[in-house]
Design a protein around this motif. Structure first.
Motif, mmCIF file in Angstrom:
data_model
loop_
_atom_site.group_PDB
_atom_site.id
_atom_site.type_symbol
_atom_site.label_atom_id
_atom_site.label_comp_id
_atom_site.label_asym_id
_atom_site.label_seq_id
_atom_site.Cartn_x
_atom_site.Cartn_y
_atom_site.Cartn_z
ATOM 1 N N UNK A 196 -20.647 -23.284 10.902
ATOM 2 C CA UNK A 196 -21.404 -23.762 9.738
ATOM 3 C C UNK A 196 -21.534 -22.700 8.652
ATOM 4 N N UNK A 197 -21.531 -21.428 9.028
ATOM 5 C CA UNK A 197 -21.608 -20.363 8.019
ATOM 6 C C UNK A 197 -20.373 -20.390 7.124
ATOM 7 N N UNK A 198 -19.215 -20.497 7.739
ATOM 8 C CA UNK A 198 -17.961 -20.525 6.977
ATOM 9 C C UNK A 198 -17.873 -21.765 6.098
ATOM 10 N N UNK A 199 -18.301 -22.900 6.625
ATOM 11 C CA UNK A 199 -18.226 -24.144 5.853
ATOM 12 C C UNK A 199 -19.193 -24.112 4.679
ATOM 13 N N UNK A 200 -20.400 -23.603 4.890
ATOM 14 C CA UNK A 200 -21.357 -23.485 3.779
ATOM 15 C C UNK A 200 -20.778 -22.602 2.680
ATOM 16 N N UNK A 201 -20.182 -21.486 3.061
ATOM 17 C CA UNK A 201 -19.580 -20.593 2.069
ATOM 18 C C UNK A 201 -18.469 -21.303 1.299
ATOM 19 N N UNK A 202 -17.659 -22.066 2.017
ATOM 20 C CA UNK A 202 -16.559 -22.787 1.373
ATOM 21 C C UNK A 202 -17.092 -23.866 0.427
ATOM 22 N N UNK A 203 -18.087 -24.622 0.893
ATOM 23 C CA UNK A 203 -18.633 -25.719 0.076
ATOM 24 C C UNK A 203 -19.275 -25.216 -1.212
ATOM 25 N N UNK A 204 -19.861 -24.047 -1.139
ATOM 26 C CA UNK A 204 -20.592 -23.512 -2.295
ATOM 27 C C UNK A 204 -19.775 -22.509 -3.099
ATOM 28 N N UNK A 205 -18.496 -22.338 -2.757
ATOM 29 C CA UNK A 205 -17.675 -21.365 -3.448
ATOM 30 C C UNK A 205 -18.188 -19.951 -3.297
ATOM 31 N N UNK A 206 -18.808 -19.682 -2.159
ATOM 32 C CA UNK A 206 -19.347 -18.352 -1.883
ATOM 33 C C UNK A 206 -20.732 -18.116 -2.438
ATOM 34 N N UNK A 207 -21.281 -19.078 -3.177
ATOM 35 C CA UNK A 207 -22.618 -18.893 -3.774
ATOM 36 C C UNK A 207 -23.739 -19.039 -2.747
ATOM 37 N N UNK A 208 -23.495 -19.825 -1.697
ATOM 38 C CA UNK A 208 -24.442 -20.043 -0.594
ATOM 39 C C UNK A 208 -25.685 -20.827 -1.056
ATOM 40 N N UNK A 209 -26.772 -20.765 -0.263
ATOM 41 C CA UNK A 209 -27.919 -21.661 -0.447
ATOM 42 C C UNK A 209 -29.161 -20.919 -0.939
ATOM 43 N N UNK A 210 -29.980 -21.653 -1.643
ATOM 44 C CA UNK A 210 -31.267 -21.114 -2.083
ATOM 45 C C UNK A 210 -32.265 -21.048 -0.930
ATOM 46 N N UNK A 211 -32.184 -22.023 -0.026
ATOM 47 C CA UNK A 211 -33.141 -22.100 1.084
ATOM 48 C C UNK A 211 -32.465 -22.760 2.281
ATOM 49 N N UNK A 227 -26.125 -17.872 5.448
ATOM 50 C CA UNK A 227 -25.925 -19.017 4.551
ATOM 51 C C UNK A 227 -26.749 -18.893 3.276
ATOM 52 N N UNK A 228 -27.532 -17.823 3.156
ATOM 53 C CA UNK A 228 -28.446 -17.654 2.025
ATOM 54 C C UNK A 228 -27.870 -16.737 0.960
ATOM 55 N N UNK A 229 -28.123 -17.109 -0.276
ATOM 56 C CA UNK A 229 -27.776 -16.225 -1.381
ATOM 57 C C UNK A 229 -28.791 -15.091 -1.457
ATOM 58 N N UNK A 230 -28.520 -14.116 -2.286
ATOM 59 C CA UNK A 230 -29.423 -12.972 -2.442
ATOM 60 C C UNK A 230 -30.832 -13.456 -2.810
ATOM 61 N N UNK A 231 -31.818 -12.917 -2.130
ATOM 62 C CA UNK A 231 -33.231 -13.267 -2.280
ATOM 63 C C UNK A 231 -33.512 -14.727 -1.895
ATOM 64 N N UNK A 232 -32.672 -15.291 -1.047
ATOM 65 C CA UNK A 232 -32.902 -16.642 -0.568
ATOM 66 C C UNK A 232 -34.010 -16.680 0.478
ATOM 67 N N UNK A 233 -34.442 -17.902 0.805
ATOM 68 C CA UNK A 233 -35.580 -18.099 1.719
ATOM 69 C C UNK A 233 -35.129 -18.815 2.986
ATOM 70 N N UNK A 234 -35.449 -18.207 4.134
ATOM 71 C CA UNK A 234 -35.234 -18.833 5.439
ATOM 72 C C UNK A 234 -36.568 -19.388 5.921
ATOM 73 N N UNK A 235 -36.606 -20.690 6.164
ATOM 74 C CA UNK A 235 -37.831 -21.362 6.595
ATOM 75 C C UNK A 235 -37.651 -21.832 8.033
ATOM 76 N N UNK A 236 -38.343 -21.190 8.962
ATOM 77 C CA UNK A 236 -38.309 -21.575 10.373
ATOM 78 C C UNK A 236 -39.530 -22.440 10.655
#
Length: 324
Positions: A196-211, A227-236
């Motif tokens: 899923x990490x590789x697919x997220x990177x591919x889907x977002x063109x390397x930009x990754x996710x905000x959260x 899967x997070x962009x710089x200063x992104x938020x991981x919510x557990x």
């Protein structure tokens, strides 16, 4: 006498025992509700198996339900006999009748039946605080939601799309991926077949996710951080695969000055005003049709053990309820 599911000891589904229980008198500010349906949630498993400490022993599990008011205690002025109400975050839901503080009871809109309410309150209000307050999702955001075909996942996918986000999910089978795609997701990754990490990177063109919203825990951490962009938020907000252990806070620095939070519903609905605001936001998106509640499994309350076995085996999709 009435009946409830009672837990005398920590253990597997077999500790869920259907038995008679005494009906106690109401105290000031309390109401008695004859339940029509009860929500089934992974938090019920956590209390049963000891992941979370039960309030006492023995105890009646369950956190949400809906039904009809059949008795009013002293000093209850805002409800009447026969009112349909729902609730979440109150212990003891696995019962034919439940006593509630009237301040925790929420009047049901005419357009929402008791089964739908029982299926959506805990999961839907969880989605509400995650998407609107833990991180304020909106247009231009890309979000990743694990367990996309689960109860929270199906609601959160629709709601996040309604808020204007690009929504990526993960699920564990082609059938679950298809179900999530039918509930608002732009892309769903089968984590059993793909990285899923590789697919997220591919889907977002390397930009990754905000959260990233993660209720899985051990199996998806720390890969979710990638899967997070710089200063992104991981919510557990859950740990269906087990606890995240041995967490080194320095990893947040190494992976891009990331943020991490571990919220729960009580932190966002501690006051009556917060509780009502969250519920009204949920009622609004359901009544508008922006979020559809799908009940995919129904079990008799007396068969709660079977319901837990199915839930823990990841044999459920969407919402599940127990009926009285």
């Amino acid at each position: 006498m009435t009946h409830a599911i009672v837990v005398d000891r920590i253990g597997g589904p077999d500790v869920l025992q259907w038995r008679p229980v005494e009906r106690r008198a109401l105290e000031p500010g309390e109401i008695r509700v004859r339940q029509e349906a009860i929500g089934l949630n992974f938090i019920d498993v956590y209390f049963r198996n000891g992941t979370y400490k039960a309030p006492q022993m023995p105890f009646v599990p369950g956190k949400e339900g809906a039904g009809v008011v059949i008795e009013l205690g002293p000093e209850v002025a805002d409800l009447r006999l026969g009112d349909r109400v729902t609730y979440c975050g109150v212990d003891g839901a696995y019962a034919e009748e439940i006593i509630l503080p009237s301040a925790q009871a929420l009047a049901l809109p005419d357009e929402i039946d008791c089964r739908t309410a029982a299926a959506m309150m805990l999961k839907g209000m969880t989605a509400e605080y995650l998407l609107r307050r833990t991180f304020e999702v909106g247009p231009g955001h890309t979000v990743l939601i694990h367990a996309a075909a689960g109860g929270v996942g199906l609601i959160a996918g629709q709601w996040a799309k309604h808020l204007g986000a690009r929504v990526i999910g993960t699920a564990g089978s082609p059938e679950k991926c298809a179900l999530a795609l039918d509930h608002g997701y732009d892309h769903v990754i089968d984590y059993r077949k793909e990285d899923f990490v590789a697919v997220v990177s591919e889907l977002t063109g390397g930009a990754k996710c905000d959260v990233v919203y993660d209720s899985v825990g051990k199996d998806t951490f720390p890969s979710s951080l990638d899967c997070l962009k710089r200063r992104g938020l991981f919510v557990s907000f859950g740990q269906s695969s087990g606890k995240i252990e041995g967490f080194d806070i320095g990893i947040l620095n190494q992976k891009g000055s990331l943020y991490l939070t571990r919220p729960n519903l009580n932190g966002y609905t501690a006051t009556r005003a917060e509780l009502q605001a969250s519920a009204q936001a949920l009622f609004e998106v359901v009544r508008s049709g922006a979020v559809k509640i799908r009940i995919n499994q129904t079990f008799p309350l007396a068969e709660a053990a079977k319901a837990h076995e199915t839930l823990e085996a990841r044999g459920t999709t969407g919402a599940s309820i127990l009926t009285v």
